[in-house]
Design a protein around this motif. Sequence first.
Motif, PDB file in Angstrom:
ATOM      1  N   VAL A 174       0.079 -10.835   1.489  1.00 23.73           N
ATOM      2  CA  VAL A 174      -0.466 -10.558   2.813  1.00 23.73           C
ATOM      3  C   VAL A 174       0.424  -9.608   3.595  1.00 23.73           C
ATOM      4  O   VAL A 174      -0.069  -8.712   4.285  1.00 23.73           O
ATOM      5  CB  VAL A 174      -0.678 -11.862   3.607  1.00 23.73           C
ATOM      6  N   ASN A 175       1.743  -9.806   3.511  1.00 23.11           N
ATOM      7  CA  ASN A 175       2.671  -9.004   4.290  1.00 23.11           C
ATOM      8  C   ASN A 175       3.273  -7.832   3.523  1.00 23.11           C
ATOM      9  O   ASN A 175       4.257  -7.247   3.968  1.00 23.11           O
ATOM     10  CB  ASN A 175       3.792  -9.878   4.845  1.00 23.11           C
ATOM     11  N   SER A 176       2.700  -7.475   2.383  1.00 23.82           N
ATOM     12  CA  SER A 176       3.179  -6.312   1.651  1.00 23.82           C
ATOM     13  C   SER A 176       2.831  -5.044   2.416  1.00 23.82           C
ATOM     14  O   SER A 176       1.775  -4.968   3.056  1.00 23.82           O
ATOM     15  CB  SER A 176       2.593  -6.264   0.244  1.00 23.82           C
ATOM     16  N   TYR A 177       3.725  -4.052   2.365  1.00 26.57           N
ATOM     17  CA  TYR A 177       3.431  -2.770   3.006  1.00 26.57           C
ATOM     18  C   TYR A 177       2.350  -2.038   2.215  1.00 26.57           C
ATOM     19  O   TYR A 177       1.428  -1.450   2.786  1.00 26.57           O
ATOM     20  CB  TYR A 177       4.693  -1.913   3.098  1.00 26.57           C
ATOM     21  N   SER A 178       2.475  -2.068   0.890  1.00 21.65           N
ATOM     22  CA  SER A 178       1.486  -1.440   0.036  1.00 21.65           C
ATOM     23  C   SER A 178       1.544  -2.048  -1.354  1.00 21.65           C
ATOM     24  O   SER A 178       2.550  -2.625  -1.755  1.00 21.65           O
ATOM     25  CB  SER A 178       1.705   0.073  -0.058  1.00 21.65           C
ATOM     26  N   MET A 179       0.453  -1.908  -2.083  1.00 19.68           N
ATOM     27  CA  MET A 179       0.406  -2.258  -3.484  1.00 19.68           C
ATOM     28  C   MET A 179      -0.328  -1.138  -4.206  1.00 19.68           C
ATOM     29  O   MET A 179      -1.157  -0.444  -3.603  1.00 19.68           O
ATOM     30  CB  MET A 179      -0.302  -3.594  -3.722  1.00 19.68           C
ATOM     31  N   GLY A 180      -0.020  -0.958  -5.474  1.00 18.66           N
ATOM     32  CA  GLY A 180      -0.646   0.137  -6.174  1.00 18.66           C
ATOM     33  C   GLY A 180      -0.654  -0.028  -7.675  1.00 18.66           C
ATOM     34  O   GLY A 180       0.015  -0.905  -8.234  1.00 18.66           O
ATOM     35  N   TRP A 181      -1.440   0.821  -8.307  1.00 17.16           N
ATOM     36  CA  TRP A 181      -1.506   0.912  -9.757  1.00 17.16           C
ATOM     37  C   TRP A 181      -0.987   2.277 -10.191  1.00 17.16           C
ATOM     38  O   TRP A 181      -1.371   3.308  -9.619  1.00 17.16           O
ATOM     39  CB  TRP A 181      -2.937   0.734 -10.256  1.00 17.16           C
ATOM     40  N   TYR A 182      -0.119   2.289 -11.190  1.00 21.33           N
ATOM     41  CA  TYR A 182       0.457   3.496 -11.740  1.00 21.33           C
ATOM     42  C   TYR A 182       0.153   3.560 -13.225  1.00 21.33           C
ATOM     43  O   TYR A 182       0.046   2.526 -13.891  1.00 21.33           O
ATOM     44  CB  TYR A 182       1.968   3.534 -11.514  1.00 21.33           C
ATOM     45  N   ARG A 183       0.013   4.773 -13.749  1.00 17.70           N
ATOM     46  CA  ARG A 183      -0.340   4.971 -15.145  1.00 17.70           C
ATOM     47  C   ARG A 183       0.682   5.865 -15.824  1.00 17.70           C
ATOM     48  O   ARG A 183       1.092   6.876 -15.263  1.00 17.70           O
ATOM     49  CB  ARG A 183      -1.733   5.596 -15.257  1.00 17.70           C
ATOM     50  N   GLN A 184       1.069   5.489 -17.031  1.00 20.57           N
ATOM     51  CA  GLN A 184       1.981   6.295 -17.824  1.00 20.57           C
ATOM     52  C   GLN A 184       1.379   6.513 -19.207  1.00 20.57           C
ATOM     53  O   GLN A 184       1.237   5.571 -19.984  1.00 20.57           O
ATOM     54  CB  GLN A 184       3.353   5.637 -17.944  1.00 20.57           C
TER      55      GLN A 184
END
Length: 115
Positions: free
Chosen positions: A29-39
């Motif tokens: 809830v209090n995360s600044y951001s979340m994301g998905w990254y691909r390699q």
Amino acid sequence: QVQLVESGGGLVQPGGSLRLSCAASGSIVNSYSMGWYRQAPGKQRDMVASIFRGGSTNYADSVKGRFTIARDNAKKTLYLQMNSLKPEDTGVYYCNANYGFSTSWGQGTQVTVSS
């Protein structure tokens, strides 16, 4: 800090769909951001999609209109819905969570798009 575990990867045919999940050990809830990254093999890790605390989202140009990032705060889980998959979407997908003073990464889940 918070631990992240990805799941949902696998082998899929071009044009198919997958939904990736990222389960967090703590509140998101209090995360600044979340994301998905691909390699992809032999390439750098690049941002695919991200979602910010207020709900705004960013997508890489290559996935706009095909991928959707979402979160479920109650389940403490981040999702990536991937539709109309292409062979160039192949790679290891990593979940990221940014809490401002700390950043966490998951172990990654393999996505292979092939006929």
